[in-house]
Design a protein around this motif. Structure first.
Motif, short mmCIF file in Angstrom:
data_model
loop_
_atom_site.label_atom_id
_atom_site.label_comp_id
_atom_site.label_asym_id
_atom_site.label_seq_id
_atom_site.Cartn_x
_atom_site.Cartn_y
_atom_site.Cartn_z
N SER A 1 0.84 -1.21 0.00
CA SER A 1 0.00 0.00 0.00
C SER A 1 0.87 1.25 0.00
O SER A 1 0.57 2.24 -0.67
N ARG A 2 1.95 1.19 0.77
CA ARG A 2 2.87 2.33 0.83
C ARG A 2 3.56 2.53 -0.52
O ARG A 2 3.58 3.63 -1.08
N ASP A 3 4.10 1.44 -1.08
CA ASP A 3 4.88 1.54 -2.32
C ASP A 3 4.03 1.97 -3.52
O ASP A 3 4.55 2.54 -4.47
N TYR A 4 2.75 1.62 -3.50
CA TYR A 4 1.90 1.86 -4.68
C TYR A 4 0.89 2.99 -4.45
O TYR A 4 -0.06 3.11 -5.21
N ARG A 5 1.09 3.82 -3.40
CA ARG A 5 0.03 4.81 -3.12
C ARG A 5 -0.14 5.83 -4.24
O ARG A 5 -1.23 6.34 -4.45
N GLU A 6 0.94 6.11 -4.98
CA GLU A 6 0.83 7.06 -6.09
C GLU A 6 0.28 6.42 -7.36
O GLU A 6 -0.27 7.09 -8.22
N HIS A 7 0.49 5.12 -7.49
CA HIS A 7 0.13 4.42 -8.73
C HIS A 7 -0.55 3.09 -8.42
O HIS A 7 0.11 2.05 -8.36
N PRO A 8 -1.85 3.10 -8.19
CA PRO A 8 -2.56 1.87 -7.83
C PRO A 8 -2.32 0.76 -8.86
O PRO A 8 -2.38 1.00 -10.07
N PRO A 9 -1.99 -0.45 -8.39
CA PRO A 9 -1.59 -1.51 -9.32
C PRO A 9 -2.73 -2.34 -9.86
O PRO A 9 -3.84 -2.37 -9.32
N LEU A 10 -2.41 -3.05 -10.94
CA LEU A 10 -3.26 -4.14 -11.41
C LEU A 10 -2.65 -5.42 -10.82
O LEU A 10 -1.48 -5.73 -11.09
N LEU A 11 -3.43 -6.12 -10.00
CA LEU A 11 -2.94 -7.36 -9.42
C LEU A 11 -3.22 -8.49 -10.40
O LEU A 11 -4.35 -8.64 -10.88
N ILE A 12 -2.20 -9.27 -10.71
CA ILE A 12 -2.40 -10.43 -11.58
C ILE A 12 -2.20 -11.69 -10.76
O ILE A 12 -1.09 -11.99 -10.29
N GLY B 1 1.49 0.17 -20.07
CA GLY B 1 1.45 1.40 -19.28
C GLY B 1 0.93 1.23 -17.86
O GLY B 1 0.84 2.20 -17.11
N ARG B 2 0.58 0.01 -17.47
CA ARG B 2 0.03 -0.22 -16.12
C ARG B 2 1.13 -0.60 -15.13
O ARG B 2 2.17 -1.11 -15.50
N ASP B 3 0.83 -0.36 -13.85
CA ASP B 3 1.71 -0.85 -12.79
C ASP B 3 1.19 -2.22 -12.38
O ASP B 3 0.11 -2.32 -11.80
N VAL B 4 1.97 -3.23 -12.70
CA VAL B 4 1.50 -4.61 -12.55
C VAL B 4 2.21 -5.30 -11.39
O VAL B 4 3.43 -5.24 -11.26
N LEU B 5 1.41 -5.96 -10.57
CA LEU B 5 1.98 -6.76 -9.47
C LEU B 5 1.46 -8.19 -9.61
O LEU B 5 0.26 -8.44 -9.50
N ILE B 6 2.38 -9.11 -9.91
CA ILE B 6 2.02 -10.53 -10.03
C ILE B 6 1.89 -11.11 -8.62
O ILE B 6 2.77 -10.92 -7.78
N VAL B 7 0.78 -11.81 -8.37
CA VAL B 7 0.54 -12.42 -7.05
C VAL B 7 0.64 -13.93 -7.21
O VAL B 7 -0.16 -14.55 -7.91
N GLU B 8 1.64 -14.52 -6.55
CA GLU B 8 1.92 -15.96 -6.71
C GLU B 8 1.92 -16.65 -5.34
O GLU B 8 2.17 -16.00 -4.32
N ASP B 9 1.65 -17.93 -5.35
CA ASP B 9 1.64 -18.67 -4.07
C ASP B 9 3.05 -19.04 -3.61
O ASP B 9 3.41 -18.87 -2.46
N ILE B 10 3.86 -19.57 -4.55
CA ILE B 10 5.16 -20.09 -4.15
C ILE B 10 6.16 -20.01 -5.30
O ILE B 10 5.79 -20.24 -6.46
N VAL B 11 7.40 -19.64 -5.00
CA VAL B 11 8.47 -19.73 -5.99
C VAL B 11 9.33 -20.93 -5.60
O VAL B 11 9.84 -21.00 -4.48
#
Ligand code: IMP
Length: 175
Positions: A26-37, A90-100
């Motif tokens: 929330s802190r890191d993306y407050r200026e640019h709300p992300p698209l969660l994938i 042009g989007r701010d994308v954050l990939i959401v994964e369970d495990i690497v």
């Protein structure tokens, strides 16, 4: 052969860590709300908990990928089973994964999504097993680093079973 479950991360511990990750994001993306994938299917529970703790507006999309070969031995060949519904240019994308694990899936996904020219591209994973890497891969945000054990629960499966468990458990095969 019977299978026994040993809890290694309790629901309370997971909730606390997911809330901390959400604070940071929330802190890191407050200026640019992300698209969660969200990477189906394992990350759905993590995504749904994480987004409820976020204090910023977000959008969500889903991808399904599969590696050829068995679930416990990733082969490195990744196939897109379901692609995104929208462009990420042009989007701010954050990939959401369970495990690497070996890193092969996310390595492929990150390259694939980077070629679609997002404004930024980061990865949050709930779990990381760095000792299993076949290719270098560093998640931007990570919930827990765990040893080389096969885990189930909180969305993670073994042959499509155990996803509904609220805790993360090691699956022991008994004689
Ligand atoms: P990687 O490509 O080897 O990093 O594997 C990533 C995928 O393998 C994850 O998204 C999971 O679906 C699966 N996987 C790896 N380790 C585990 C585990 O311990 N439990 C359940 N699934 C796992």
């Amino acid at each position: 052969m019977s299978q026994e479950l040993e809890v290694i991360l309790s629901r309370e511990k997971i909730e606390q860590r997911v809330a901390e990750l959400a604070e940071e994001i929330s802190r890191d993306y407050r200026e640019h709300p992300p698209l969660l994938i969200c990477v189906l299917k394992g990350a759905v529970i993590f995504l749904s908990d994480l987004m409820r703790f976020l204090k910023i507006p977000v959008e969500v999309d889903f991808m399904a990928v599969s590696s050829y070969g068995s679930a416990t031995a990733s082969s490195g060949v990744v196939r897109i089973l379901k692609d995104l519904d929208q462009s990420i240019q042009g989007r701010d994308v954050l990939i959401v994964e369970d495990i690497v694990d070996t890193g092969l899936t996310l390595n492929y996904l990150r390259e694939n999504l980077a070629s679609r020219q997002p404004r930024s591209l980061k990865v949050v994973t709930l779990l990381d097993k760095p000792s299993r890497r076949k290719v270098p891969f560093d998640p931007d945000y990570c919930g827990f680093t765990i040893p080389d054990r096969f885990v189930v629960g909180y969305g993670l499966d073994f042959n499509e079973q155990y996803r509904q468990l609220p805790d993360i458990c090691v699956l022991h095969n008994e004689g």
